[in-house]
Design a protein around this motif. Structure first.
Motif, PDB file in Angstrom:
ATOM      1  N   VAL A  85      10.302 -27.403  33.910  1.00  0.00           N
ATOM      2  CA  VAL A  85      10.831 -27.241  32.529  1.00  0.00           C
ATOM      3  C   VAL A  85      10.051 -26.312  31.643  1.00  0.00           C
ATOM      4  CG1 VAL A  85      12.062 -28.455  30.659  1.00  0.00           C
ATOM      5  CG2 VAL A  85      12.182 -29.366  32.858  1.00  0.00           C
ATOM      6  N   ILE A  86       9.108 -26.686  31.453  1.00  0.00           N
ATOM      7  CA  ILE A  86       8.232 -25.719  30.272  1.00  0.00           C
ATOM      8  C   ILE A  86       8.184 -24.203  30.726  1.00  0.00           C
ATOM      9  CG2 ILE A  86       6.101 -25.405  29.613  1.00  0.00           C
ATOM     10  CD1 ILE A  86       5.476 -28.335  29.595  1.00  0.00           C
ATOM     11  N   GLU A  87       8.064 -23.985  32.123  1.00  0.00           N
ATOM     12  CA  GLU A  87       7.750 -22.713  32.500  1.00  0.00           C
ATOM     13  C   GLU A  87       9.200 -21.924  32.214  1.00  0.00           C
ATOM     14  OE1 GLU A  87       7.593 -20.114  36.712  1.00  0.00           O
ATOM     15  OE2 GLU A  87       6.646 -21.962  36.586  1.00  0.00           O
ATOM     16  N   LYS A  88      10.279 -22.679  32.488  1.00  0.00           N
ATOM     17  CA  LYS A  88      11.761 -22.010  32.324  1.00  0.00           C
ATOM     18  C   LYS A  88      11.772 -21.573  30.941  1.00  0.00           C
ATOM     19  CE  LYS A  88      12.426 -22.217  36.592  1.00  0.00           C
ATOM     20  NZ  LYS A  88      10.829 -22.946  36.959  1.00  0.00           N
ATOM     21  N   LEU A  89      11.485 -22.716  29.884  1.00  0.00           N
ATOM     22  CA  LEU A  89      11.525 -22.214  28.468  1.00  0.00           C
ATOM     23  C   LEU A  89      10.667 -21.278  27.983  1.00  0.00           C
ATOM     24  CD1 LEU A  89      11.665 -26.084  27.154  1.00  0.00           C
ATOM     25  CD2 LEU A  89      13.670 -24.355  27.321  1.00  0.00           C
ATOM     26  N   ALA A  90       9.441 -21.025  28.756  1.00  0.00           N
ATOM     27  CA  ALA A  90       8.528 -20.085  28.312  1.00  0.00           C
ATOM     28  C   ALA A  90       9.158 -18.902  28.824  1.00  0.00           C
ATOM     29  CB  ALA A  90       7.177 -20.499  28.847  1.00  0.00           C
ATOM     30  N   VAL A  91       9.743 -18.744  29.876  1.00  0.00           N
ATOM     31  CA  VAL A  91      10.130 -17.484  30.470  1.00  0.00           C
ATOM     32  C   VAL A  91      11.293 -17.025  29.504  1.00  0.00           C
ATOM     33  CG1 VAL A  91      11.544 -16.314  32.193  1.00  0.00           C
ATOM     34  CG2 VAL A  91       9.494 -17.762  32.630  1.00  0.00           C
ATOM     35  N   VAL A  92      12.212 -17.738  28.949  1.00  0.00           N
ATOM     36  CA  VAL A  92      13.206 -17.199  28.065  1.00  0.00           C
ATOM     37  C   VAL A  92      12.862 -16.702  26.937  1.00  0.00           C
ATOM     38  CG1 VAL A  92      15.137 -18.230  26.729  1.00  0.00           C
ATOM     39  CG2 VAL A  92      14.788 -18.923  29.122  1.00  0.00           C
ATOM     40  N   MET A  93      11.740 -17.522  26.426  1.00  0.00           N
ATOM     41  CA  MET A  93      11.184 -17.000  25.015  1.00  0.00           C
ATOM     42  C   MET A  93      10.362 -15.634  25.165  1.00  0.00           C
ATOM     43  SD  MET A  93      10.272 -20.241  22.660  1.00  0.00           S
ATOM     44  CE  MET A  93       9.330 -21.203  24.115  1.00  0.00           C
ATOM     45  N   TYR A  94       9.569 -15.548  26.317  1.00  0.00           N
ATOM     46  CA  TYR A  94       8.857 -14.530  26.641  1.00  0.00           C
ATOM     47  C   TYR A  94       9.830 -13.223  26.606  1.00  0.00           C
ATOM     48  CZ  TYR A  94       5.955 -11.060  29.265  1.00  0.00           C
ATOM     49  OH  TYR A  94       5.334 -10.074  29.582  1.00  0.00           O
ATOM     50  N   TYR A  95      10.771 -13.144  27.467  1.00  0.00           N
ATOM     51  CA  TYR A  95      11.668 -12.211  27.514  1.00  0.00           C
ATOM     52  C   TYR A  95      12.460 -11.579  26.165  1.00  0.00           C
ATOM     53  CZ  TYR A  95      11.035 -11.407  32.642  1.00  0.00           C
ATOM     54  OH  TYR A  95      10.350 -11.008  33.756  1.00  0.00           O
ATOM     55  N   THR A  96      12.907 -12.633  25.499  1.00  0.00           N
ATOM     56  CA  THR A  96      13.485 -12.430  24.523  1.00  0.00           C
ATOM     57  C   THR A  96      12.914 -12.171  23.183  1.00  0.00           C
ATOM     58  OG1 THR A  96      13.621 -14.806  23.928  1.00  0.00           O
ATOM     59  CG2 THR A  96      15.498 -13.720  25.039  1.00  0.00           C
ATOM     60  N   MET A  97      11.630 -12.629  22.804  1.00  0.00           N
ATOM     61  CA  MET A  97      11.013 -12.697  21.711  1.00  0.00           C
ATOM     62  C   MET A  97       9.647 -11.839  21.770  1.00  0.00           C
ATOM     63  SD  MET A  97      10.950 -16.631  20.266  1.00  0.00           S
ATOM     64  CE  MET A  97      10.558 -16.094  18.623  1.00  0.00           C
ATOM     65  N   GLY A  98       9.316 -11.384  23.113  1.00  0.00           N
ATOM     66  CA  GLY A  98       8.342 -10.445  23.368  1.00  0.00           C
ATOM     67  C   GLY A  98       6.973 -11.112  23.035  1.00  0.00           C
ATOM     68  N   THR A  99       6.732 -12.185  22.885  1.00  0.00           N
ATOM     69  CA  THR A  99       5.651 -12.656  22.536  1.00  0.00           C
ATOM     70  C   THR A  99       4.615 -12.731  23.872  1.00  0.00           C
ATOM     71  OG1 THR A  99       6.656 -15.065  22.676  1.00  0.00           O
ATOM     72  CG2 THR A  99       6.136 -14.211  20.658  1.00  0.00           C
ATOM     73  N   SER A 100       3.276 -13.043  23.572  1.00  0.00           N
ATOM     74  CA  SER A 100       2.511 -13.069  24.899  1.00  0.00           C
ATOM     75  C   SER A 100       2.610 -14.075  25.602  1.00  0.00           C
ATOM     76  CB  SER A 100       0.951 -13.058  24.311  1.00  0.00           C
ATOM     77  OG  SER A 100       0.598 -14.295  23.774  1.00  0.00           O
ATOM     78  N   SER A 101       2.283 -14.297  26.788  1.00  0.00           N
ATOM     79  CA  SER A 101       2.488 -15.435  27.973  1.00  0.00           C
ATOM     80  C   SER A 101       1.613 -16.596  27.635  1.00  0.00           C
ATOM     81  CB  SER A 101       1.892 -15.084  29.213  1.00  0.00           C
ATOM     82  OG  SER A 101       2.678 -14.007  29.844  1.00  0.00           O
TER      83      SER A 101
END
Length: 563
Positions: free
Chosen positions: A246-262
C-alpha cells in the motif's frame, strides 16, 4: 589405512551428495505439486463459500465482498507487473530517455505551465462553489497559508511549482470525492464504520485483563489497549507485506505527480501509517546523504500526519471516522507541498531515480505472524506510556496555568479567563479563514490552539466535549476535525529530534536548524487540509443519512459494544 579410510569417507560423502542431488529435484517437484494442489483446493473452497454467502446473505457479506475485491485487484496487479512490468518500464524509459516526468527544463516555462494549472484549478473551485459562495472564504485561507509559507521560505526565488501545484491538486481531488459526491460519502462512511467496529473488538482483551468494571477507568483501560491492538495488527500486516504494498503504491503516485525524490516520497507515504522516526527506518540507508530539503520534508510529514495506532483514540472521542480517514490521506501531499515552499530543493537528491524506491525495505522484520503480533504489541507499550504521561503532564500544567490566569483576571474583574479563551481569540481570524462559521470561531479557535500549543489529544478531547454538548455546528466540527489531524505540537518536536538524532547523529545540527520550520509546515499542512474541507463542504451532502444495514459489520460477539 588412514588415507584409505579418508578416501573412503570422501567417496562415501561424494556418493551421498550425489544421491541427495538426484532426490532433491524430485522432492522439490512433489512439494511444488502438493503446494499448487492445496492452493487450488483452497481457492475452489473459498469461491464456493463466497458464492453461497453472496446468495444467502448479500447485505451482511458486503465486507467480505470488499476484501475479496481488494485481494483480486492486488493479485491481478501483481500478475500484470510480473508478466509485463519489465516491458512497460522499458517503454517508459525509452519515451522519457531515462528522465523523470517534467514539463521542461526551462524554469520560466515550468512556472508558466503550473501557474496556468493553478489558475485553472482556482477557476474550477469558484465554479463548483457558485451555489455555496461562503465556501470561498476557505479559498482565501489557502492563499493566506501559501503566502505565509512563502514569507518564511529559505529560498524564495527557487521554489519549484510542481510539488506545490500537484500537492494542492491531490488534496482538492480527494476532498471533492469525499465531500461533494454521494459515492465518496457512502464509501468513506462505510469504511469508517468498519474501522469503528474493528476497534470495538479490543473489548474482548480489555474485559479479560481488567474485568467488566473497566469503565470506571475507561481512558486507561479501553483507549490505551486500543493502541496496543491496532499496532499489533499493523505489525502483522507488515509481516505479510500488505502495508509495504500500500505504501509503495501511494509513494509511486506522489512521485510521478509531485516530482519529489524517492526517499522523501517513501517516507511521506509511510508517515500515513507510522510515526516519526519509525517511518524514517524505511529509508535509513539514505538518511545520512539526504539534502536539507529532503530532511525538512520527512520531518514535516511526521508533523502533518497521525499514526494508525492513535487513530482509534480520536474515534473514541466521538470524532467522525470518515473525516479522520480522509484527513490522514489528504495531509500527505499537503505536507510535501508546504515543505517544498518553505525549503525548496536546491541540491540534487541521491534518490531522484524511481528505481531507488524498490530498494527500501520495511522497518519491521519478524520471523512469523506470532512474532509480528508480539513485536507490535510490545512496541505499542512505549506509545501508551508516552500518551498517558504527556496527557497527565500537560493537562495538569494546563489546569495550573488556567488557575493562575483566572486569578490574574479576577484581580481586574475579568471572570472566566483561561488559556483556552486567550488562544481562541488569537486564532479567530485563522479558523474563520478555514471556513468556520463566525458563531463557532471562538470555540474552534480554542481547540485548534490547544492542539497547537499542547497536543492533538487535548484538542480532540475538547472538541468531543463540545460535540456532545451540541455547542458546534456540523460544518465547524468537520473543519476542526481536519485541522486537528496531525502531530504538529511541541512534544513531537522533541520526539522527532531525539529519534532522528539517533539515526543520523552527525547531522543533529541540521535537524535542530530545520525542526521549527518543519513544525510550522506540518501545522500549515493540517490547516490547508481544513481549508479544503471547508471549500468542499455542503450541508446537503453532509446531512444525508446513508442507511447502510446494521448487520454488515464484522461483529464477532453479541456483547461487545460498537464504539
Amino acid at each position: 589405512m588412514e588415507m584409505i579410510a579418508t578416501d573412503g569417507d570422501v567417496e562415501m560423502t561424494s556418493f551421498s551428495l550425489e544421491s541427495e542431488d538426484r532426490t532433491h529435484p524430485i522432492q522439490r517437484k512433489i512439494k511444488m505439486i502438493m503446494k499448487n494442489l492445496f492452493t487450488v483446493l483452497l481457492v475452489v473452497a473459498y469461491v464456493i463459500y463466497f458464492s453461497f454467502s453472496m446468495v444467502m446473505n448479500f447485505e451482511k457479506a458486503i465486507p467480505l465482498l470488499c476484501v475479496t475485491a481488494f485481494l483480486c485487484f492486488c493479485l491481478g496487479y501483481s500478475f500484470v507487473k510480473k508478466r509485463f512490468g519489465a516491458r512497460m518500464s522499458e517503454i517508459v524509459r525509452k519515451c522519457t530517455k531515462g528522465k523523470t516526468f517534467s514539463i521542461s527544463n526551462s524554469r520560466k516555462l515550468s512556472i508558466l505551465v503550473y501557474g496556468g494549472t493553478a489558475l485553472t484549478l482556482t477557476g474550477i473551485i469558484v465554479i463548483i462553489n457558485l451555489s455555496t459562495p461562503r465556501n470561498l472564504v476557505s479559498l482565501a485561507g489557502i492563499l493566506a497559508l501559501l503566502l505565509l509559507s512563502w514569507l518564511i521560505s529559505y529560498h524564495k526565488t527557487k521554489i519549484d511549482p510542481r510539488p506545490v501545484v500537484w500537492g494542492l491538486t491531490l488534496q482538492f481531488l480527494l476532498g471533492l470525492f469525499v465531500l461533494r459526491t454521494s459515492i465518496g460519502q457512502t464509501t468513506f462512511s462505510f469504511l469508517g464504520k468498519q474501522v469503528e467496529n474493528f476497534l470495538s473488538h479490543v473489548i474482548g482483551g480489555v474485559e479479560f485483563v481488567f474485568g467488566e468494571n473497566y469503565k470506571d477507568f475507561e481512558f486507561a483501560f479501553k483507549l490505551m489497549p486500543t493502541v496496543i491492538f491496532v499496532n499489533a495488527v499493523v505489525s502483522i500486516l507488515y509481516h505479510f507485506g500488505v502495508m509495504q504494498a500500500v505504501i509503495e503504491k501511494l509513494a509511486v503516485v506522489m512521485y510521478y505527480t509531485m516530482g519529489t525524490s524517492s526517499a522523501e516520497t517513501m517516507c511521506t507515504a509511510s508517515s500515513i501509517f507510522l510515526g516519526q522516526p519509525e517511518a524514517s527506518f524505511t529509508i535509513r540507508p539514505y538518511l545520512e546523504k539526504m539534502t536539507h530539503s529532503e530532511l525538512h520534508a520527512i520531518m514535516t510529514a511526521g508533523f502533518a500526519s497521525v499514526t494508525a495506532d492513535v487513530f482509534g483514540l480520536f474515534v473514541i472521542y466521538g470524532i467522525s471516522s470518515k473525516h479522520i480517514l480522509t484527513a490522514v490521506l489528504m495531509s500527505a501531499p499537503a505536507g510535501l507541498a508546504v515543505s517544498k515552499i518553505i525549503y525548496p530543493e536546491v541540491d540534487e537528491p541521491e534518490t531522484r531515480d524511481l528505481s531507488k524506491l524498490r530498494e527500501f525495505k520495511s522497518c519491521r522484520e519478524t520471523a512469523n505472524v506470532v512474532d509480528a503480533a508480539a513485536k507490535g504489541a510490545t512496541e505499542a507499550i512505549y506509545v501508551v506510556f508516552a500518551v498517558v504521561a504527556s496527557l497527565i503532564a500537560f493537562l495538569s500544567i494546563l489546569h495550573f496555568m488556567n488557575a493562575v490566569i483566572a486569578y490574574l483576571g479576577s484581580l481586574v474583574d475579568i471572570q472566566g479567563l483561561s488559556l483556552g479563551v486567550i488562544v481562541s481569540f488569537v486564532l479567530i481570524p485563522f479558523v474563520f479563514l478555514m471556513g468556520v462559521p463566525w458563531s463557532d470561531c471562538r470555540v474552534i479557535g480554542e481547540v485548534v490552539g490547544l492542539k497547537t500549543i499542547i497536543n492533538e489529544f487535548v484538542g480532540y478531547e475538547r472538541l468531543g466535549t463540545y460535540i456532545k454538548a451540541n455547542r458546534v455546528s456540523r460544518r465547524a466540527e468537520t473543519i476542526a476535525t481536519y485541522a486537528l489531524c496531525g502531530f504538529s505540537n511541541p512534544t513531537t518536536i522533541g520526539i522527532t529530534l531525539s529519534g532522528l538524532g539517533v539515526l543520523i547523529p552527525s547531522r543533529k545540527d541540521v535537524l535542530a536548524k530545520l525542526v521549527v520550520t518543519s513544525w510550522i509546515a506540518g501545522s500549515f499542512a493540517c490547516f490547508l487540509t481544513a481549508c479544503f474541507a471547508g471549500l468542499m463542504y455542503t450541508e446537503e451532502i453532509e446531512n444525508i443519512h446513508y442507511s447502510l444495514p446494521s448487520n454488515i459489520t464484522l461483529n464477532m460477539t453479541t456483547t461487545s459494544p460498537v464504539l
